[in-house]
Each structure stands twice: as C-alpha cells, then as structure tokens.
Scaffold this active site. Structure first.
Site, PDB file in Angstrom:
ATOM      1  N   ASP A  36       1.171  -1.431  -0.300  1.00 62.07           N
ATOM      2  CA  ASP A  36       0.084   0.392   0.076  1.00 62.07           C
ATOM      3  C   ASP A  36       1.158   1.324  -0.073  1.00 62.07           C
ATOM      4  OD1 ASP A  36      -2.170  -1.367   0.428  1.00 62.07           O
ATOM      5  OD2 ASP A  36      -2.657  -0.757   1.697  1.00 62.07           O
ATOM      6  N   ASP A 294      -8.630  28.183 -38.672  1.00 61.40           N
ATOM      7  CA  ASP A 294      -7.992  26.791 -38.679  1.00 61.40           C
ATOM      8  C   ASP A 294      -8.892  26.545 -37.758  1.00 61.40           C
ATOM      9  OD1 ASP A 294      -6.070  26.169 -39.705  1.00 61.40           O
ATOM     10  OD2 ASP A 294      -4.346  27.703 -37.779  1.00 61.40           O
TER      11      ASP A 294
END
EC number: 1.3.7.7
Length: 508
Positions: A36, A294
């Site tokens: 852990d 664009d």
C-alpha cells in the site's frame, strides 16, 4: 468490492497522503501492509520532487496482527517526530486499519504525550470515500485543527487585510498541472490588485493557516479539492468564496466578474471590465483563433470529453461554446458530485455519462467514433487502440503530463495552452492520411485495433490486402464495421468478399 486494473480515483489514503505531503514540514504515517506504500514511488516519479516524500509506512505484518498495533504505531510516530522534527504528523488510516477496527484516535493521543510536534488523525471513512473526497476532507480537518489551536491560544487574527486579499485553496501535489495553474492564478490576482494571503496546501506551512480568516475571499479553482474548507471558513468567519474555475475565455471572465462583485460587496471599489477586454483581445489568442480558418475547419467535428468534474466540465464548455465543436457526450468519474456536473454540461453536449468503469467509457468512445477524445490517460490508451487522437485534460495522468515547461490550464495564458491542445488533437488525426499521400508511411501491415484484446476473427490474405488499400484515416472505422458485420452473421474468416458485403450493407 471489485477487482480492477484501472482506477480513475484511488483509495482514500492516497487523498490524505496527497494533502499531508503537499504541506511544508508535515509528515504522514500510514498504517498499512507492504504494497500500500506505492504513493511514495508515484509521487517521486510523477511530480519529479527533489526531496524524499515525507510518508512513512507503519507496516502491518503477522507480528503486528498477533500482538496488536498500538505499540508499533506510537513508536513510529515518536521516532519520526524525533528524527524529522515536523510541525505536524498525520496518521493516515487505511482499509486494513479499518478492517482491524483499531482505535487510531487512542494511538494519536498516546503519541501526542511524547511528541514535540502536533499529531492528528485524518478522520476519513475508507469505505465511503475515494481519493478526491478524502483529500477534500483531510484539508478541511487540518485547517480547522490549526484555527482552533490558534483560537485557544488567543492568537487567531480575524481582522481583514487592509487591501483586498485571497486564499487560493486546493493546489496539491499530483494535481493536474496544479503547479502551473497556481503561478498563473497568482499573476492574475496581482494584475487585479489582489494580495495573495495563502495558497494551500502545496508549499504552505501549517503555521500560516491561522491567517486564513484575514482574507477577503477564498478562491476554489478545483471543484474536487477545497470546497469543504471554503464552506467551513464561510460558516466560521463569513468569508465568501468563488468556485468558478477560470478555464477558457468565458469562464475566466465570469470568475473575475464574480471576484469583483465579492470585493465590492465588502466596501471595495473595483471594476475589471477593461482588464477583461484587454486580456481577451491581446493576451489570450483563443478568441482570435475561434474566428480563424483553422478553427472554422473544426466546426461541427465530433468530440467526447471525460475526466474529473473540474476539467471535463470546463473543456466541454470550451469545445461547444468557444470553438463550435460538437460534443457527442461528456462524462465524469466523480459520481458523488454527479448532479453538479449534469447541471454544468447538459446544454453543451448530447449525452452525459457518469461512471468510473473504464470499460464502459471505452465502449462509449468506440460506439460514437469521435474525431478526437479529451480525457485521462486511460482514454488516451483507448484512443491509441481505436486510431483516435486524444488530448489528456485530467488526472489520472502519466509523467508526460507533468511537463517541466510552463503549461497552465487556467487564466488567460491557460486559454492559449488549451487552444493548442484542442487544435493539435484534431489535426493529429490526419497525420496517417497525409503521410500516405506524400510517402514515408509503411502501410503493409494493419494492426488490429479495438477495445477487446482479441477480436476472435481471422483476416484472410485477400481480405487483409483489400483492407490495406483503404486510406489510413478511415481504415480503422472500416475494419471495425467489417468485424461487427462478420460477428453478426457468424463469420470467423474475413475475406475480401466479406469486406465488400460489409461495405454494401452500410451503403459505402
């Protein structure tokens, strides 16, 4: 409980450790079995921290289970207090300590008798809360602990600062571009003539926390972390908070206007309209870009968005409202705060998806086949397998999304970074097609792409050859449609004839 190889938000103790290790000179003791303790590796690798992570694991092993944990935990706390001299040690519960029903409150009381620094328990239910919820609650508990401590000593300043000031709450280690965002937020506050009182927890000392009531307002840039602390300060001291994430041109302006309203309600006289106009027109390139050819080429293209509440909601609004992109669905893994997310994004997308099941997200992406994905590292993996470009916009993320260069997502500079990310994500999807047109791309092999690891179907030599003739930018879609056609009709082998039949069935 279920076993998973991918989690969007980790267990509760990861959230507590993120907060503890964000503060300066605060140490965390995690009572857990070996295995852990991966937080130390994760933080060191991803955040590229110069110093060792201030987290010690008090290992639960068979000897501890036989004799009890109290002696070992208390010894670890007092030892670290003597070695490191931290201002605060936070004892972090885990699922293991909850299963063992250990009295961690008692452990803390025992350790406090010997320790010179402060010792407190992060009181978080590890069965009910995930990483983000635990981080939010742990931060509030630490703030409350030091405000109450200063109040008992008569050292709590409550008078507001002479000039407008702010506490920026919720900037933490392992947060998505948090260190860049806070630099941009500080710059923004300075430009607005607002003094930064504190930034917590990242890089802050716990001794600064008692000054928090002096701020005119609190800024909560991230929905997931800091809101509980802001509500506590509002209840205790009447300090208002602003929880509008300044991400994108529209939301940044809305956040600034809310700050203006909060300051003027307390006797200030500020007007930020000229600043907003100047920044929008001359600093942020996003407004100009949205009118460029664009961006117009992206109008109507399909995208999907997935991540935490903060970033998924912000990107959905930017895509739909500022760039004219069609958001097919937007989703979040923050199921505990689903109502807020739905309220924020419903009018900007066709569908809202609330889940923490990565398989469900992968299937949803494959179903709609967007031109681009905006999500976490997991959605990037999914995009790779489906030949769909993905811009990473939220944690969990890989080391490449902890850039050393300056890349904020918030404020007016953040609008430029987000615009680049969106545009590049869409245009990268055309690379294969352009490479095939101009040469330099090997198209002899077709790699199987899909959500499942094994399709269970065999492409014959003539079927493979016919598939290779299809332009790369649509080949993945044709391949998936053909395999779907074959499955529905029980074909195990996909020949050129099956490919033709599949194309005819969809009118292609």
């Amino acid at each position: 409980m279920k076993l998973a190889y991918w989690m969007y938000s980790g267990p509760a103790h990861i959230g507590t450790l993120r907060i503890a290790s964000s503060f300066k000179n605060v140490h965390a003791i995690m009572h857990a079995p070996l295995g852990d303790d991966y937080f130390n590796v994760m933080r060191s690798m991803l955040s590229r921290e110069r110093n060792f992570t201030p987290v010690t694991t008090s290992v639960v092993d068979r000897n501890v289970l036989a004799r009890g944990s109290q002696e070992k935990v208390v010894d670890n706390i007092t030892r670290k207090d003597a070695e490191e001299h931290p201002d605060l040690i936070v004892l972090t519960p885990t699922c293991t300590s909850s299963i063992l029903q250990e009295d961690l409150h008692n452990f803390v009381e025992r350790a406090q008798l010997e320790a010179k620094g402060d010792v407190m328990l992060a009181d978080v239910n590890h069965y009910r809360y995930n990483e983000l919820q635990a981080a939010d609650r742990t931060l509030q508990q630490i703030v409350q602990y030091y405000i109450e401590k200063a109040r008992k000593k008569g050292e709590l300043p409550t008078e507001k600062t002479a000039k407008p000031s702010v506490n920026i709450i919720g900037v933490s280690t392992l947060g998505f571009h948090n260190n860049h965002d806070v630099t941009e937020l500080k710059r923004l506050m300075t430009d607005l003539g607002i003094q930064v009182n504190t930034v917590i927890p990242e890089g802050a000392s716990v001794h600064e926390l008692k000054t928090m009531p002096q701020a005119w307002f609190n800024l909560i840039p991230y929905r997931e972390l800091g809101l509980t602390t802001a509500k506590y300060l509002e209840e205790e001291f009447g300090t208002p908070y602003v929880d509008i994430t300044p991400m994108g041109v529209v939301e940044t302006a809305r956040c600034i206007r809310k700050i203006q309203q909060v300051i003027n309600a307390q006797g200030g006289e500020v007007n930020y309209e000229d600043f907003i106009n100047e920044q929008t027109l001359h600093v942020s390139q996003a407004a100009w870009f949205s009118r460029s050819i664009d961006c117009q080429n992206l109008t109507g293209k399909k995208a999907v968005v997935f991540g935490d509440n903060t970033h998924a909601a912000a990107l959905t609004k930017i895509l739909a409202r500022e760039m004219g992109i069609h958001v097919v669905w937007a989703g979040t893994y923050c199921k505990y705060d689903a109502d807020w997310f739905r309220e924020q994004v419903s009018e900007y997308c066709d569908e809202v998806l609330i889940t923490d099941d990565h398989g469900e997200i992968g299937d949803a992406i494959a179903r709609v086949e967007p031109s681009a994905i905006f999500g976490t590292q997991m959605e990037r993996h999914v995009g790779k397998r489906l030949d769909i470009p993905c811009g990473v916009i939220a944690a969990p993320i890989h080391v490449q999304n902890f850039p050393i260069g300056y890349k904020p997502f918030m404020g007016y500079e953040g609008t430029n970074q987000i615009t680049d990310l969106i545009y590049n994500s869409f245009t990268l999807g055309m690379e294969d097609h352009l490479l095939e047109i101009f040469g330099g791309h090997d198209t002899k092999e077709v790699i199987t792409k899909g959500i499942s690891a094994e399709s269970g179907l065999n492409w014959t030599k003539d079927g493979q050859a016919e598939l290779n003739k299809i332009p790369g930018f649509v080949r993945g879609k044709v391949k998936r449609n053909t395999e779907k056609f074959a499955r529905e009709r029980g074909f195990k082998d996909i020949s050129a004839e099956v490919l033709y039949a599949a194309k005819e069935s969809v009118g292609a």
